[in-house]
Design a protein around this motif. Sequence first.
Motif, PDB file in Angstrom:
ATOM      1  N   TYR A 234      -3.012  31.685   5.101  1.00  0.00           N
ATOM      2  CA  TYR A 234      -3.127  32.094   6.502  1.00  0.00           C
ATOM      3  C   TYR A 234      -3.571  30.884   7.328  1.00  0.00           C
ATOM      4  CZ  TYR A 234      -3.808  35.320  10.361  1.00  0.00           C
ATOM      5  OH  TYR A 234      -3.690  35.980  11.557  1.00  0.00           O
ATOM      6  N   PRO A 235      -3.001  30.655   8.506  1.00  0.00           N
ATOM      7  CA  PRO A 235      -3.371  29.485   9.320  1.00  0.00           C
ATOM      8  C   PRO A 235      -4.858  29.458   9.652  1.00  0.00           C
ATOM      9  CG  PRO A 235      -1.381  30.510  10.168  1.00  0.00           C
ATOM     10  CD  PRO A 235      -1.932  31.449   9.135  1.00  0.00           C
ATOM     11  N   LEU A 236      -5.427  28.252   9.672  1.00  0.00           N
ATOM     12  CA  LEU A 236      -6.851  28.077   9.942  1.00  0.00           C
ATOM     13  C   LEU A 236      -7.051  27.096  11.091  1.00  0.00           C
ATOM     14  CD1 LEU A 236      -8.153  27.710   6.268  1.00  0.00           C
ATOM     15  CD2 LEU A 236      -8.420  29.702   7.749  1.00  0.00           C
ATOM     16  N   ARG A 237      -8.144  27.297  11.830  1.00  0.00           N
ATOM     17  CA  ARG A 237      -8.559  26.375  12.879  1.00  0.00           C
ATOM     18  C   ARG A 237      -9.852  25.692  12.462  1.00  0.00           C
ATOM     19  NH1 ARG A 237      -6.012  26.788  17.399  1.00  0.00           N
ATOM     20  NH2 ARG A 237      -7.707  26.012  18.731  1.00  0.00           N
ATOM     21  N   GLY A 238     -10.078  24.512  13.020  1.00  0.00           N
ATOM     22  CA  GLY A 238     -11.317  23.809  12.725  1.00  0.00           C
ATOM     23  C   GLY A 238     -12.423  24.125  13.709  1.00  0.00           C
ATOM     24  N   THR A 239     -12.054  24.732  14.841  1.00  0.00           N
ATOM     25  CA  THR A 239     -13.019  25.038  15.884  1.00  0.00           C
ATOM     26  C   THR A 239     -13.149  26.556  16.048  1.00  0.00           C
ATOM     27  OG1 THR A 239     -11.346  25.051  17.651  1.00  0.00           O
ATOM     28  CG2 THR A 239     -12.347  22.927  17.084  1.00  0.00           C
ATOM     29  N   ASN A 240     -13.901  26.951  17.071  1.00  0.00           N
ATOM     30  CA  ASN A 240     -14.146  28.366  17.327  1.00  0.00           C
ATOM     31  C   ASN A 240     -13.496  28.846  18.618  1.00  0.00           C
ATOM     32  OD1 ASN A 240     -15.959  28.864  15.040  1.00  0.00           O
ATOM     33  ND2 ASN A 240     -17.266  27.381  16.095  1.00  0.00           N
ATOM     34  N   GLU A 241     -12.509  28.103  19.092  1.00  0.00           N
ATOM     35  CA  GLU A 241     -11.798  28.480  20.301  1.00  0.00           C
ATOM     36  C   GLU A 241     -10.571  29.309  19.957  1.00  0.00           C
ATOM     37  OE1 GLU A 241     -10.954  24.892  22.353  1.00  0.00           O
ATOM     38  OE2 GLU A 241     -13.068  24.367  22.671  1.00  0.00           O
ATOM     39  N   ALA A 242     -10.112  30.096  20.929  1.00  0.00           N
ATOM     40  CA  ALA A 242      -8.937  30.932  20.722  1.00  0.00           C
ATOM     41  C   ALA A 242      -7.709  30.064  20.468  1.00  0.00           C
ATOM     42  CB  ALA A 242      -8.712  31.821  21.942  1.00  0.00           C
ATOM     43  N   GLY A 243      -6.831  30.555  19.625  1.00  0.00           N
ATOM     44  CA  GLY A 243      -5.612  29.837  19.288  1.00  0.00           C
ATOM     45  C   GLY A 243      -5.046  30.344  17.981  1.00  0.00           C
ATOM     46  N   PRO A 244      -3.904  29.823  17.573  1.00  0.00           N
ATOM     47  CA  PRO A 244      -3.285  30.283  16.331  1.00  0.00           C
ATOM     48  C   PRO A 244      -4.177  29.980  15.129  1.00  0.00           C
ATOM     49  CG  PRO A 244      -1.778  28.899  17.605  1.00  0.00           C
ATOM     50  CD  PRO A 244      -3.111  28.768  18.233  1.00  0.00           C
ATOM     51  N   GLY A 245      -4.419  30.969  14.312  1.00  0.00           N
ATOM     52  CA  GLY A 245      -5.207  30.762  13.104  1.00  0.00           C
ATOM     53  C   GLY A 245      -6.586  31.382  13.155  1.00  0.00           C
ATOM     54  N   LEU A 246      -7.252  31.344  12.003  1.00  0.00           N
ATOM     55  CA  LEU A 246      -8.574  31.940  11.845  1.00  0.00           C
ATOM     56  C   LEU A 246      -9.644  30.928  12.221  1.00  0.00           C
ATOM     57  CD1 LEU A 246      -9.424  34.756  10.758  1.00  0.00           C
ATOM     58  CD2 LEU A 246      -9.783  33.671   8.527  1.00  0.00           C
ATOM     59  N   PRO A 247     -10.514  31.232  13.207  1.00  0.00           N
ATOM     60  CA  PRO A 247     -11.562  30.284  13.617  1.00  0.00           C
ATOM     61  C   PRO A 247     -12.585  30.046  12.507  1.00  0.00           C
ATOM     62  CG  PRO A 247     -11.261  32.032  15.244  1.00  0.00           C
ATOM     63  CD  PRO A 247     -10.528  32.451  14.011  1.00  0.00           C
ATOM     64  N   ARG A 248     -13.482  29.096  12.761  1.00  0.00           N
ATOM     65  CA  ARG A 248     -14.459  28.705  11.740  1.00  0.00           C
ATOM     66  C   ARG A 248     -15.593  29.711  11.588  1.00  0.00           C
ATOM     67  NH1 ARG A 248     -17.381  28.600   8.281  1.00  0.00           N
ATOM     68  NH2 ARG A 248     -18.707  26.914   7.499  1.00  0.00           N
ATOM     69  N   ARG A 249     -16.197  30.155  12.675  1.00  0.00           N
ATOM     70  CA  ARG A 249     -17.412  30.964  12.595  1.00  0.00           C
ATOM     71  C   ARG A 249     -17.114  32.454  12.712  1.00  0.00           C
ATOM     72  NH1 ARG A 249     -21.949  28.177  14.332  1.00  0.00           N
ATOM     73  NH2 ARG A 249     -23.103  30.079  13.778  1.00  0.00           N
ATOM     74  N   ALA A 250     -18.053  33.263  12.211  1.00  0.00           N
ATOM     75  CA  ALA A 250     -17.886  34.715  12.211  1.00  0.00           C
ATOM     76  C   ALA A 250     -17.759  35.268  13.628  1.00  0.00           C
ATOM     77  CB  ALA A 250     -19.047  35.377  11.478  1.00  0.00           C
ATOM     78  N   TYR A 251     -18.601  34.777  14.560  1.00  0.00           N
ATOM     79  CA  TYR A 251     -18.567  35.324  15.922  1.00  0.00           C
ATOM     80  C   TYR A 251     -17.217  35.077  16.576  1.00  0.00           C
ATOM     81  CZ  TYR A 251     -18.981  30.745  18.204  1.00  0.00           C
ATOM     82  OH  TYR A 251     -18.746  29.475  18.658  1.00  0.00           O
ATOM     83  N   ALA A 252     -16.589  33.915  16.282  1.00  0.00           N
ATOM     84  CA  ALA A 252     -15.289  33.594  16.867  1.00  0.00           C
ATOM     85  C   ALA A 252     -14.180  34.426  16.229  1.00  0.00           C
ATOM     86  CB  ALA A 252     -15.001  32.104  16.715  1.00  0.00           C
ATOM     87  N   MET A 253     -14.270  34.643  14.926  1.00  0.00           N
ATOM     88  CA  MET A 253     -13.293  35.514  14.265  1.00  0.00           C
ATOM     89  C   MET A 253     -13.308  36.897  14.907  1.00  0.00           C
ATOM     90  SD  MET A 253     -13.750  34.789  10.202  1.00  0.00           S
ATOM     91  CE  MET A 253     -13.663  33.154   9.485  1.00  0.00           C
ATOM     92  N   ALA A 254     -14.502  37.396  15.182  1.00  0.00           N
ATOM     93  CA  ALA A 254     -14.646  38.748  15.735  1.00  0.00           C
ATOM     94  C   ALA A 254     -14.142  38.835  17.165  1.00  0.00           C
ATOM     95  CB  ALA A 254     -16.099  39.189  15.660  1.00  0.00           C
ATOM     96  N   SER A 255     -14.415  37.813  17.975  1.00  0.00           N
ATOM     97  CA  SER A 255     -14.123  37.907  19.406  1.00  0.00           C
ATOM     98  C   SER A 255     -12.752  37.382  19.789  1.00  0.00           C
ATOM     99  CB  SER A 255     -15.198  37.166  20.208  1.00  0.00           C
ATOM    100  OG  SER A 255     -15.246  35.794  19.842  1.00  0.00           O
ATOM    101  N   VAL A 256     -12.311  36.261  19.203  1.00  0.00           N
ATOM    102  CA  VAL A 256     -11.032  35.657  19.604  1.00  0.00           C
ATOM    103  C   VAL A 256     -10.106  35.441  18.416  1.00  0.00           C
ATOM    104  CG1 VAL A 256     -12.067  34.540  21.603  1.00  0.00           C
ATOM    105  CG2 VAL A 256     -11.918  33.285  19.437  1.00  0.00           C
ATOM    106  N   GLY A 257     -10.441  36.007  17.268  1.00  0.00           N
ATOM    107  CA  GLY A 257      -9.627  35.824  16.081  1.00  0.00           C
ATOM    108  C   GLY A 257      -8.294  36.550  16.164  1.00  0.00           C
ATOM    109  N   PRO A 258      -7.377  36.224  15.250  1.00  0.00           N
ATOM    110  CA  PRO A 258      -6.052  36.843  15.258  1.00  0.00           C
ATOM    111  C   PRO A 258      -6.065  38.233  14.635  1.00  0.00           C
ATOM    112  CG  PRO A 258      -6.243  35.333  13.416  1.00  0.00           C
ATOM    113  CD  PRO A 258      -7.531  35.225  14.191  1.00  0.00           C
ATOM    114  N   GLY A 259      -4.925  38.910  14.712  1.00  0.00           N
ATOM    115  CA  GLY A 259      -4.783  40.217  14.082  1.00  0.00           C
ATOM    116  C   GLY A 259      -5.130  41.364  15.008  1.00  0.00           C
ATOM    117  N   ALA A 260      -5.345  42.522  14.396  1.00  0.00           N
ATOM    118  CA  ALA A 260      -5.617  43.750  15.146  1.00  0.00           C
ATOM    119  C   ALA A 260      -7.099  44.085  15.081  1.00  0.00           C
ATOM    120  CB  ALA A 260      -4.796  44.904  14.572  1.00  0.00           C
TER     121      ALA A 260
END
Length: 348
Positions: A234-260
């Motif tokens: 699955y695509p990954l990001r190095g930062t916690n900003e919105a964009g294609p892929g899974l962000p680094r931190r839990a809070y970013a995954m929850a708020s701006v992460g991909p999926g449903a």
Amino acid sequence: MNYRTYSRTQAALVTLAAFALLTGAGFVTYLVARPSTDRIVLSLGAAAVPQSVVRADTGHSYRRLSAPDRTQIVDASGQVLATMTDGARTVHLHGPERTFAEPRFTKARVHTDLWVRLAPKEWYAGAEQDAWFTTWFTRARADRSPDVLGVAMEYTYVSSPKKDDQGLQYSGDAAFGPLSDKDPDGRAENSDFYDYLGIPWTFPDKKEKPAAAHIRSLDCSGFLRMVYGYRLGYPLRGTNEAGPGLPRRAYAMASVGPGAQLMPNTGRRARELDRLLPGDLLFFNAGPVQGTHIEHSGMYLGVDDRGHHRFISSRTTANGPTMGDLGGESTLDGTGYWATRFRTARRV
């Protein structure tokens, strides 16, 4: 699969059964949980669209459900073969039953016939008509290589290490992080998958180098990135900003992460447990201030043999990924620490 949890008195069961009789042909599934002090929650969840589409070339029926929006594939006998969720790549396929256990930290076991695979594209209504899905689905149904759940369990206590052809260890018992006097939990965070591997990594938005002290370690979000990202692609990001892929931190995954997103983060305990399927990403408020803040993440495993909704996460007390109860019961129902701190979930 829809899970229905309720408790207190048998009168609630009688009332629910009477309601089912009154609703006739509605699709309602019940799961009886062990009585607890938690308040009663009845969520009838999604009802199938009355008209199911049947493809003549496969003989399978495709029915739409909501909360979350998804498609089920049903064979001629009425058995559900797979579930695909709009906006997510994870597909839940029914296959041989497996058992997941971690005897050192819990007596509970999770028995499941669901296999969680990543499709090459996000699902959308009508995608069953596309050639890519027919080809992928045929291959995925026969695939018995480690899936999302199988890979996740490869990092629990005393799991045997595996190495690639170049001798790089890519799985095996993972720690949470090195001991630290500065961290309030006693172990340092910031252990991503490249730290576990001990190799540098270039993300689309950042370059990273491993920390020697963090080798063979995975913090909570690093564990999810190892499973979904490095191991399953699955695509990954190095930062916690919105964009294609899974962000680094839990809070970013929850708020701006991909999926449903499966339920909103209201700052209070999330109770829509019937929306969850194995492999879903879970997010918790684990800080000193309660509310919408997210400080911890995990992965849903399913209902265990004691009737509880169990998850796996990398935690400091167990020093790594665990489905056990050291440092708080790994369950989402009841009155335990993690259950009361559960806030939202995503299906990637």
